[in-house]
Design an enzyme around this catalytic site. Structure first.
Site, PDB file in Angstrom:
ATOM      1  N   ASN A   1       0.815  -1.209   0.000  1.00 57.09           N
ATOM      2  CA  ASN A   1       0.000   0.000   0.000  1.00 57.09           C
ATOM      3  C   ASN A   1       0.853   1.264   0.000  1.00 57.09           C
ATOM      4  O   ASN A   1       0.441   2.302  -0.503  1.00 57.09           O
ATOM      5  CB  ASN A   1      -0.910   0.007   1.229  1.00 57.09           C
TER       6      ASN A   1
ATOM      7  N   CYS B   1      -7.190   0.016   8.991  1.00 63.70           N
ATOM      8  CA  CYS B   1      -6.754  -0.901   7.946  1.00 63.70           C
ATOM      9  C   CYS B   1      -6.387  -0.015   6.773  1.00 63.70           C
ATOM     10  O   CYS B   1      -5.554   0.867   6.942  1.00 63.70           O
ATOM     11  CB  CYS B   1      -7.835  -1.923   7.615  1.00 63.70           C
ATOM     12  N   SER B   2      -6.999  -0.184   5.612  1.00 67.27           N
ATOM     13  CA  SER B   2      -6.686   0.742   4.529  1.00 67.27           C
ATOM     14  C   SER B   2      -7.625   1.936   4.577  1.00 67.27           C
ATOM     15  O   SER B   2      -7.210   3.064   4.772  1.00 67.27           O
ATOM     16  CB  SER B   2      -6.788   0.032   3.185  1.00 67.27           C
TER      17      SER B   2
ATOM     18  N   GLY C   1     -10.448   1.909   6.591  1.00 65.36           N
ATOM     19  CA  GLY C   1     -11.019   2.008   7.926  1.00 65.36           C
ATOM     20  C   GLY C   1     -12.514   1.813   7.948  1.00 65.36           C
ATOM     21  O   GLY C   1     -13.198   2.364   8.812  1.00 65.36           O
ATOM     22  N   TRP C   2     -13.041   1.051   6.990  1.00 67.43           N
ATOM     23  CA  TRP C   2     -14.486   0.803   7.077  1.00 67.43           C
ATOM     24  C   TRP C   2     -14.838  -0.676   7.030  1.00 67.43           C
ATOM     25  O   TRP C   2     -15.995  -1.023   7.118  1.00 67.43           O
ATOM     26  CB  TRP C   2     -15.263   1.605   6.032  1.00 67.43           C
ATOM     27  N   ASP C   3     -13.879  -1.561   6.853  1.00 60.05           N
ATOM     28  CA  ASP C   3     -14.190  -2.987   6.876  1.00 60.05           C
ATOM     29  C   ASP C   3     -13.589  -3.665   8.112  1.00 60.05           C
ATOM     30  O   ASP C   3     -14.248  -3.849   9.105  1.00 60.05           O
ATOM     31  CB  ASP C   3     -13.665  -3.662   5.611  1.00 60.05           C
TER      32      ASP C   3
END
Lengths: 697, 658
Positions: free
Chosen positions: B344, B431-432, B434-436
C-alpha cells in the site's frame, strides 16, 4: 531443609505394594494432617504437601486455590484451605470423594513435572527427577488436567516428596486389581453417606433380583414374555444375567436346548417391547458347532421369532466400528484434545476428522435410528446379533431404546437401562475401560462412545431428556473411578463373586461357557480379603451422593425437560417403506437380514440349512440378489410409522449435526473460562431451587 | 433501459445507479420488448408498514428456530416467510390489490390450480408476472412443478399438489445473480434459470422454451431483483464532540458529529484529514470509564513511497496518547498483513513509522482483505449447498479457511481489548480505508469490553455507530440492487462480524441479551431490503435519499417484539470483560445459519417455549421472594430488634435479569 543429595532421585520399584506400606510416621506434621484428611477406610496418606496451589480457570482467567495435596494409596487428593470467612473445622465438602479435586490413581494418565529452568519432564517410575518441580501436571484419563503449583510454598522438600510418591503410587497401582476390590472399603461407608434424600427420586433398577425384571416387564406390557430364572446360578452362561426375558410359552427345559447354539451360550432374549407389538431382542452369533439338524433348533426358532410372523436379524457389526477401531479412534481423539496437542490450529478440523471418532458416532446414531424405525414400522421381532453380544450390541440396544422409549430418557430410566443392557448383560467393563491396565489389547471405550452418542441426542432433542450434559460428564468421569462395582467387572457373575461373598459352594463353575479372564491370584487374594472385610456391596455408580454434592446433583436435572414430549422425527427419513415390504412378506416366519441399511430376505433361519453354505461360523452369507437397489428406493421414501408410539426420536446424522463434545474432551484446555462455559440450563435450575428454598424458609 | 422501482416496502426510494441488463451467458436471448412496465411508487403509511412488517416477520420467526413448528403445515423445504393468512391482513387495509390481482389471474388463466398457487401479497406489493407449470429443481426432493409469481418484493413458488404444500419464498433482495442455463432434455425445448442467493442457496427453475410468456419471468426477475444498480460520559476534559463535518466536507463517509481530542484545532483536523485516506481521521470509538484508555479508529496514513510525514497527524496521535494518563505508549493496530501494508505504501498509503511516531507501537494483525473473505465464503457455500460430503465434512470446512479467518479476527479483537483492559493503553485501529476490518475489530473489542453492547439496545447502537454511521459500505459490500454479482467490491464483512458475535455467544451463553434468532434476523434483513437500516453506503447518502422518512428501521421492528429475540439465560455481567477463546477447537461453524437450507438439517426441537415458561416461573418466584423480604423488613423495623440480614444477603445469589 533440602539436602543436596536429594536433588536427584532414582525411583526404585517398590517391593511392597502401596497398600501394605504404612503411613509415614516420622514427621509430626504428617501425623496431624493425616488426621485432618478424611481418609476412607483402608486408605492411608503416603505423602503430602501443604500450601500447594491448585491452578483453576475461573471467570477472571486463571486463579489458584491454596490447599494441601495428598497422595494416598488410592488417590491423589487436594483439600483446599478454608477461606478466611469459613468457620474453622467445618467440612469442606459434603461428599466423601470429591469429584472436582480428587483423582483415583488408575485415572492418572500421565504425570509431568515442570520447572522454569528445564523442560517439562514426563515422570515414570523408572525416570529420574533431577529438579524440584515448580508445577506438577496430572493428565487424567477422563480428559481432565489438574495442575498443582509449588512455587510459592517454600516447602521444596515436600514438593519433591509428594511428586515422587504420586509417581510411585500410580505405577504400582497398575495391574493390581486386587487392591481395588478389597481396599475400596467405601462399601462400609455407604450407609453413612447415603442419606434419605435419594429416596424421593424413582429408584434405579439394578436387575440383580427377579423382581426388578418382573417390574420392568410389567412396565413394558410385554404380555407374551416371562422372566426365566434358568441362569440364576450362572450355570447356563456365566456372562449372561441371572434372569432372562423369554417367550412365555417356552419352558425352561426347551430353553436350555437353545444355549448351545450361540457363542458363549448367549441366547436371544428380550430387550424391549414396543407398545405397537414389536420386540427387540439381542443375541450372540450362532455357535460354529451348532447342528441345525438337531431337534432343539425349534427352540431357537421359537426364541427368535418370538411369536411374530416376521423376524429381522440386524447384523450389528456390519455398519459399526469394531472395538479395535473404536480404541484407535479414541486414542487419536485424546491425543488431539489434550492441551499439549501438537496439531496446528489451522489443521484442527482435519485432524478431528482424521480421528474418525465423529464418523463412528454417526454410524451408531444412524443405525440406531434405522432399527428404531424398523421397530415402529410393523409388528415383528428384531434381533440384534453380534458375534459375542457384549460390545456393540450393548450400545445399539440401549440407543434404540433411548430413541423409542421416553422412559429411557429419564434419569432413573436411563440408569436402569444401563444396568440392563450393559452392566448385568456382561459388557466387559474391566477389559474395555482397562481401568486397572491389566491388558491393553482388550481396551476399547465402547461405553464412552455410547455416552457421546447420547450427548449428540441431547443436543438434537434438548427437551426430551430429564438429565443434562453435566450428568453425562459425571457419568463419563465415573467410568474412571475404581471405587464402584458398576465399571469394575466384566460380567455380573464376576461382580457377584467379588461383591457379596457367599459360601463358595453357591457359585457354580461355568459349563461350556465363557472363561473367567481374571488372573487366579487376584481371585484368591480377593476371596481372602472379602472374607476379612465381609462388607456387603461395593456401592454402584448410581450412588451419586458419594461424589457429588446436592448442588452438583441439582445440575443433573434438565429444567427444559418436557415429560412425554411428542415424537419428533428430526429431519431424518424413515429408512424403510412398509407397503412394498408387505407384499414380500406373505409367508409365515419370514426372516430378513438387515445390514448396510437394507433388508434382504433369508430363505432359512440358519444359513447352513441351505446345505451349500460352508459352516464358517456365525456369519451370515449375503444371499440376496441385487436387493440393495430396491432397498435404496425404499429407504428414500418417507413413510409414516403406523406403530409410532409417543416420543419416537429420529435423530439426524448429517455431518454438521454430529459435533465434538467439547465440554467433555476439551476440559483440559487451559483457555476455557469455566464459569461462563457452565451449562446455563443447570444454573437456571439451581437458581429456581434456591428461590423455592427461600420461599419455604 | 428503463429504471426499475425500488422494493415496495421502501416506498420506491430507489436511487438507481446502474442500468439493468440481464446477467449471465443466456442473457442476450431475452427479448427487450417483453418486459412489463414496472415503475410504481406505492406509499403506505408508516404505521401500517410497521404492522405488516411485523406480520411478515412474525411468520419468519415461527418457521425458524423459536416457534413451534407444526409439522403438518410446513413443507419439507425451508421457507423464509411463512405467513398465517395474508388475505386477512389485506382485508384489514383495503382489499383492492388482492381482488384486482385475483381477477387478473383468473382471467388470464382460468385455472383453479394456478389460483391456489398464487402468491399472497402484502399491501403495496404488486404482482409483476405469473407463470405456471414451472419446475423447481429441488436438490433434496427432485423436481416440483408449480406456479411462479414475481412481485416487486419477492419471487414466490408454490405447488399445491404436494401434501404439505410446497412453497418457496425469496425476497428479491436476497438474490445475488440470475442466470439462464441450458437444460438438456430429450427433444423437449426446455430452458432454465438458476437463481444464486446471497443467503447460501441456489434455486433452479426450468420451463418450456416455446411458451413466450415464460420469458417474462426471467425478465422480471432480473428487473425486479436489481432495482438499483451513548452513554460514555462524553464530552469530558480530554475529548469533545466536534461538528466540523456537519456538511460532510471534512470526510464524506463519516457522520456529521464525532468525538476528537479537545485540544485539537479545526485547522489541524483538516490537515490530518488530508493525510489520512478518504479523510477518515482518527475518531473516538470507545473510552474506558476508569482508565480513560481509548479505542480510536481511522484509515491508513498517506505516507506513500517517500515516507511523507504530517506534523499535525503526529501531534494528533500524541494527544490521543496524552489523554490517557495511565500509559506512556500508544498501540496502533494495523489490521492488514504486514506485506500488504508495504504494498500500500507504494500506492500512496502505508502505516505509521516508528521514527515519526516514537511513542507508538505498531502491530499488524495479519487479517486478509475482502477478496479473500469473499472467496472463502464462496467455498463455504460450495460445501454446504446443496449437498454435504459427510465423510469429509470437517476437512472441507477446514479447506474454506472460513473459521480460520474468524479466529484471526477474534484474536485481533482480543488483543485490542486486552491492551485496553490489562495494559490500560490507548489503541488506534486502522486498515486501509477504515471501514471494513477496522469496523469489525473496534466493534468486537467494544463487545468484549463493555457489557452495554451485549444488550439488544446496545448491540443495535453498536451497529448503528461503528458500522452504519462510520460508513461501512453496506450497499457496495452486499451489492444491494446491483446486478453485477462478480463485483469485486462485494464481501461478507458484516456477516463475518456477526459470525464472530455468534461465536462469542456460544462461548459465553449467558453474557448476551440477544439470541441466535436476533443475529439471523439481522442477516436476513441485511439482504431483504425490507428495512432502510442497511441501505446505502454512508450517512451522507442516506440523508440525501431520505432513508429515515421513507423507510422503517429494522430496530423498530425488533424492539417491538423483544421477547422473540431475548436470550433467556442472560445475566448482565456488568464490568466484566469477555475474552473469547480464539482457537479453532473452540470455534464452530454456524450451522444454523449457513446450512439451514438443507432439509436434513432441521434445527433441533424447539425449547424456546419451555424456557419461556421456566422464566415465567422464575419471575413469579422472584417476585414472591421480594414480597416476603419486604414484609420481613417492615416487620423487623417495627419490632426494632435485631436487623435481619436478609436484604443484603439476598442480593448476591439471585440474579435479577431478564
Amino acid at each position: 531443609m533440602l539436602s543436596g543429595s536429594k536433588n536427584s532421585f532414582k525411583i526404585q520399584p517398590h517391593a511392597q505394594g502401596p497398600a501394605l506400606r504404612g503411613a509415614k510416621s516420622s514427621d509430626m506434621n504428617d501425623q496431624r494432617n493425616c488426621q485432618a484428611f478424611p481418609c476412607i477406610p483402608g486408605e492411608h496418606v503416603l505423602e503430602e504437601a501443604a500450601r500447594v496451589r491448585k491452578i483453576v480457570c475461573s471467570r477472571d482467567g486463571q486463579e489458584s486455590i491454596v490447599g494441601t495435596l495428598y497422595c494416598t494409596n488410592l488417590r491423589v487428593a487436594f483439600v483446599p484451605e478454608p477461606a478466611p470467612g469459613d468457620t474453622v473445622g467445618a467440612p469442606r465438602c459434603s461428599t466423601c470423594l470429591h469429584s472436582e479435586h480428587d483423582v483415583a490413581l488408575p485415572c492418572i494418565g500421565r504425570l509431568v513435572a515442570v520447572n522454569s529452568f528445564t523442560k517439562a519432564k514426563v515422570l515414570t517410575a523408572s525416570s529420574t527427577l533431577k529438579f524440584i518441580p515448580e508445577e506438577l501436571v496430572l493428565y487424567c484419563r477422563d480428559f481432565r488436567v489438574l495442575r498443582f503449583g509449588f512455587r510459592d510454598s517454600g516447602l521444596e522438600y515436600q514438593a519433591f516428596q509428594v511428586t515422587l510418591a504420586i509417581v510411585q503410587a500410580q505405577e504400582s497401582c497398575n495391574g493390581s486389581a486386587g487392591t481395588w476390590y478389597d481396599s475400596t472399603a467405601i462399601r462400609n461407608l455407604e450407609n453413612a453417606w447415603l442419606s434419605t434424600e435419594e429416596l424421593s427420586s424413582p429408584p434405579t433398577l439394578l436387575f440383580e433380583s427377579p423382581c426388578d425384571w418382573e417390574k420392568e416387564l410389567r412396565r413394558l406390557g410385554a404380555a407374551g414374555w416371562r422372566v426365566s430364572p434358568v441362569n440364576e446360578r450362572f450355570d447356563m452362561a456365566t456372562s449372561l444375567p441371572k434372569y432372562l426375558w423369554v417367550p412365555s410359552r417356552l419352558l425352561d427345559n426347551e430353553l436350555k436346548r437353545a444355549f448351545g447354539h450361540f457363542n458363549a451360550r448367549r441366547i436371544p432374549r428380550l430387550c424391549w417391547h414396543h407398545p405397537g407389538g414389536s420386540d427387540l431382542l439381542r443375541a450372540a452369533g450362532f455357535h460354529a458347532d451348532s447342528d441345525p439338524e438337531k431337534e432343539d433348533v425349534r427352540s431357537v426358532e421359537a426364541l427368535m421369532l418370538a411369536g411374530h410372523a416376521q423376524c429381522v436379524i440386524v447384523e450389528t457389526a456390519a455398519d459399526l466400528p469394531s472395538p479395535a477401531e473404536i480404541q484407535l479412534s479414541y486414542l487419536k481423539l485424546r491425543a488431539l484434545c489434550l492441551p499439549d496437542s501438537s496439531v496446528a490450529d489451522e489443521k484442527w478440523l482435519s485432524a478431528l476428522e482424521g480421528t474418525r471418532w465423529l464418523d463412528h458416532i454417526r454410524a451408531c446414531v444412524r443405525k440406531a435410528s434405522e432399527v428404531a424405525a424398523l421397530l415402529a414400522e410393523r409388528s415383528r421381532s428384531i434381533i440384534l446379533q453380534e458375534s459375542d453380544d457384549r460390545d456393540l450390541n450393548c450400545l445399539l440396544a440401549s440407543l434404540v431404546q433411548i430413541l423409542s422409549d421416553p422412559h429411557a430418557r429419564t434419569q432413573s430410566g436411563f440408569q436402569s437401562l444401563l444396568q440392563k443392557e450393559w452392566v448385568v448383560a456382561g459388557h466387559p467393563f474391566l477389559q474395555r475401560l482397562n481401568l486397572l491396565r491389566d491388558n491393553d489389547r482388550e481396551e476399547s471405550p465402547v461405553f464412552l462412545l455410547f455416552l457421546d452418542c447420547v450427548w449428540q441426542l441431547l443436543q438434537q432433542f434438548p427437551a426430551s431428556f430429564e438429565f443434562t450434559e453435566t450428568y453425562l460428564v459425571a457419568l463419563h468421569d465415573s467410568s474412571y473411578i475404581p471405587f464402584f462395582s458398576t465399571f469394575l467387572f466384566n460380567c455380573q457373575w464376576e461382580r457377584d463373586r467379588r461383591n457379596q461373598h457367599r459360601a463358595s459352594n453357591q457359585i457354580y463353575a461355568p459349563v461350556n461357557g465363557w472363561r473367567e479372564p481374571l488372573p487366579l491370584e487376584i481371585l484368591q487374594k480377593g476371596d481372602r480379603l472379602a472374607k476379612e472385610t465381609g462388607g456387603p456391596y461395593l456401592p454402584t455408580i448410581w450412588d451419586w451422593a458419594l461424589r457429588y454434592t446436592t448442588q452438583q446433583r441439582a445440575q443433573f436435572r434438565n429444567p427444559a425437560y418436557a415429560r412425554g414430549s411428542s415424537s419428533v422425527p428430526n429431519g431424518n427419513l424413515v429408512p424403510l417403506g412398509g407397503d412394498k415390504l408387505e407384499a414380500a412378506l406373505s409367508g409365515n416366519g419370514a426372516v430378513y437380514l438387515f445390514a448396510k441399511g437394507g433388508l434382504s430376505m433369508q430363505t432359512h433361519l440358519f444359513p447352513w440349512k441351505n446345505g451349500s453354505l460352508s459352516r464358517k461360523g456365525w456369519r451370515w452369507a449375503q444371499s440376496s440378489e441385487s436387493l440393495s437397489e430396491q432397498d435404496r428406493s425404499l429407504r428414500s421414501k418417507p413413510t409414516s410409522c403406523p406403530l409410532q408410539p409417543e416420543g419416537l426420536l429420529l435423530p439426524a446424522s448429517v455431518g454438521p449435526l454430529i459435533r465434538l463434545w467439547r465440554r467433555c474432551y476439551l476440559r483440559g484446555s487451559q483457555e476455557v473460562q469455566r464459569g461462563l462455559f457452565a451449562s446455563t440450563l443447570a444454573e437456571l435450575a439451581e437458581e429456581l431451587d434456591l428461590l423455592r428454598e427461600r420461599l419455604g424458609a | 433501459m428503463e429504471r426499475a422501482a425500488g422494493p415496495a416496502p421502501e416506498g420506491g426510494s430507489g436511487g438507481p445507479r446502474r442500468s439493468v441488463r440481464p446477467a449471465g451467458p443466456g442473457g442476450a436471448a431475452a427479448a427487450p420488448g417483453s418486459r412489463q412496465p414496472s415503475v410504481e411508487t406505492l406509499d403506505s403509511p408508516t404505521g401500517s408498514h410497521v404492522e405488516w412488517c411485523k406480520q411478515l416477520i412474525a411468520a419468519t420467526i415461527s418457521s425458524q428456530i423459536s416457534g413451534s413448528v407444526p409439522s403438518d403445515s410446513v413443507s419439507r423445504d425451508y421457507r423464509v416467510y411463512k405467513r398465517p393468512d395474508i388475505r386477512e391482513i389485506q382485508d384489514g387495509h383495503n382489499g383492492y390489490h388482492s381482488e384486482a390481482e385475483a381477477d387478473q389471474v383468473a382471467l388470464r388463466d382460468g385455472n383453479k390450480l394456478a389460483q391456489m398457487e398464487e402468491a399472497p401479497l402484502f399491501p403495496g406489493e404488486s404482482i409483476k408476472a405469473i407463470a405456471k407449470d414451472v419446475m423447481y429443481i429441488c436438490p433434496f426432493m427432485g423436481a416440483v412443478s408449480g406456479t411462479v409469481t414475481v412481485t416487486d418484493f419477492k419471487m414466490y413458488f408454490k405447488n399445491v399438489e404436494r401434501d404439505p404444500h410446497f412453497v418457496l419464498d425469496v425476497p428479491l433482495g436476497v438474490i445475488s445473480r440470475v442466470e439462464k442455463i441450458g437444460v438438456q432434455s430429450h427433444g423437449d425445448n426446455s430452458c432454465g434459470i438458476e437463481i444464486v442467493c446471497k443467503d447460501m442457496r441456489n434455486l433452479r427453475l426450468a420451463y418450456k422454451q416455446e411458451e413466450q410468456s415464460r420469458l417474462e419471468i426471467f425478465e422480471n426477475l432480473v428487473t425486479q431483483a436489481f432495482p438499483l444498480s451513548n452513554g460514555l460520559g462524553l464530552p469530558n476534559e480530554s475529548w469533545k464532540i466536534s461538528k466540523i463535518n456537519s456538511t460532510y466536507e471534512l470526510c464524506d463517509t463519516y457522520p456529521t458529529i464525532f468525538v476528537v481530542p479537545t485540544s485539537v484545532k479545526d485547522d489541524d483536523l483538516s490537515k490530518v484529514a488530508a493525510f489520512r485516506a478518504k479523510g477518515r481521521i482518527p475518531v473516538l470509538s470507545w473510552i474506558h470509564p476508569e482508565s480513560q484508555a481509548t479505542i480510536t479508529r481511522c484509515s491508513q496514513p498517506l505516507v506513500g513511497p517517500n515516507d511523507k510525514r504530517c506534523k499535525e497527524d503526529e501531534k494528533y496521535l500524541q494527544t490521543i496518547m496524552d489523554a490517557n494518563a495511565q500509559s506512556h505508549k500508544l498501540i496502533i493496530f494495523d489490521a492488514r498483513q504486514n506485506s500488504v501494508a508495504d504494498t500500500n505504501k507504494a500506492k500512496g498509503g502505508g502505516y505509521e513509522s516508528e521514527s515519526a511516531y516514537p511513542n507508538a507501537e505498531l502491530v499488524f494483525l495479519e487479517i486478509h482483505n475482502i477478496h479473500v473473505m469473499r472467496e472463502s465464503l464462496r467455498k463455504l457455500k460450495e460445501i454446504v449447498y446443496p449437498s454435504i460430503d459427510e465423510a469429509r465434512w470437517l476437512s472441507n470446512v477446514d479447506s474454506t479457511h472460513w473459521l480460520e479467518y474468524i479466529r484471526i479476527l477474534l484474536a485481533g479483537a482480543v488483543r485490542i481489548a486486552d491492551k485496553i483492559e490489562s495494559g490500560k493503553t490507548s489503541v488506534v485501529v486502522h486498515c486501509s480505508d477504515g471501514w471494513d476490518r477496522t469496523a469489525q475489530l473496534t466493534s468486537l473489542a467494544m463487545l468484549m469490553l463493555d457489557s452495554y453492547y451485549r444488550t439488544i439496545k446496545g448491540f443495535e447502537a453498536l451497529i448503528e455507530k461503528e458500522w452504519i454511521s462510520f460508513g461501512h459500505r453496506f450497499a457496495m459490500r452486499v451489492g444491494h440492487g446491483a446486478d453485477d454479482h462478480a463485483d469485486a467490491v462485494r464481501s461478507p464483512i458484516f456477516l463475518q462480524f456477526l459470525d464472530c458475535v455468534w461465536q462469542m455467544t456460544k462461548q459465553f451463553p449467558a453474557a448476551f441479551e440477544f439470541n441466535e434468532l436476533f443475529l439471523i434476523t439481522i442477516l436476513d434483513h441485511l439482504y431483504s431490503c425490507l428495512f432502510g437500516t442497511f441501505l446505502y453506503n454512508c450517512e451522507q447518502e442516506r440523508l440525501k435519499e431520505e432513508i429515515s422518512t421513507k423507510t422503517v428501521s429494522l430496530w423498530s421492528y425488533i424492539n417491538s417484539q423483544l421477547d422473540e429475540f431475548t436470550n433467556p439465560f442472560y445475566v448482565n455481567y456488568e464490568n466484566h470483560v469477555l475474552y473469547p477463546v480464539a482457537s479453532l477447537n473452540h470455534l464452530e461453524l454456524w450451522v444454523n445459519y449457513y446450512v439451514r437450507w438443507n432439509p436434513r438439517m432441521r434445527p433441533q426441537m424447539p425449547i424456546h417455549q419451555n424456557l419461556k415458561e421456566l422464566l415465567a416461573i422464575r419471575a413469579e418466584l422472584q417476585k414472591k421472594v421480594e414480597d416476603l423480604q419486604r414484609e420481613a423488613a417492615t416487620r423487623s423495623i417495627s419490632s426494632s430488634s435485631a436487623r435481619g440480614s436478609s436484604s443484603s444477603h439476598s442480593a448476591s445469589p439471585v440474579r435479577t435479569s431478564v
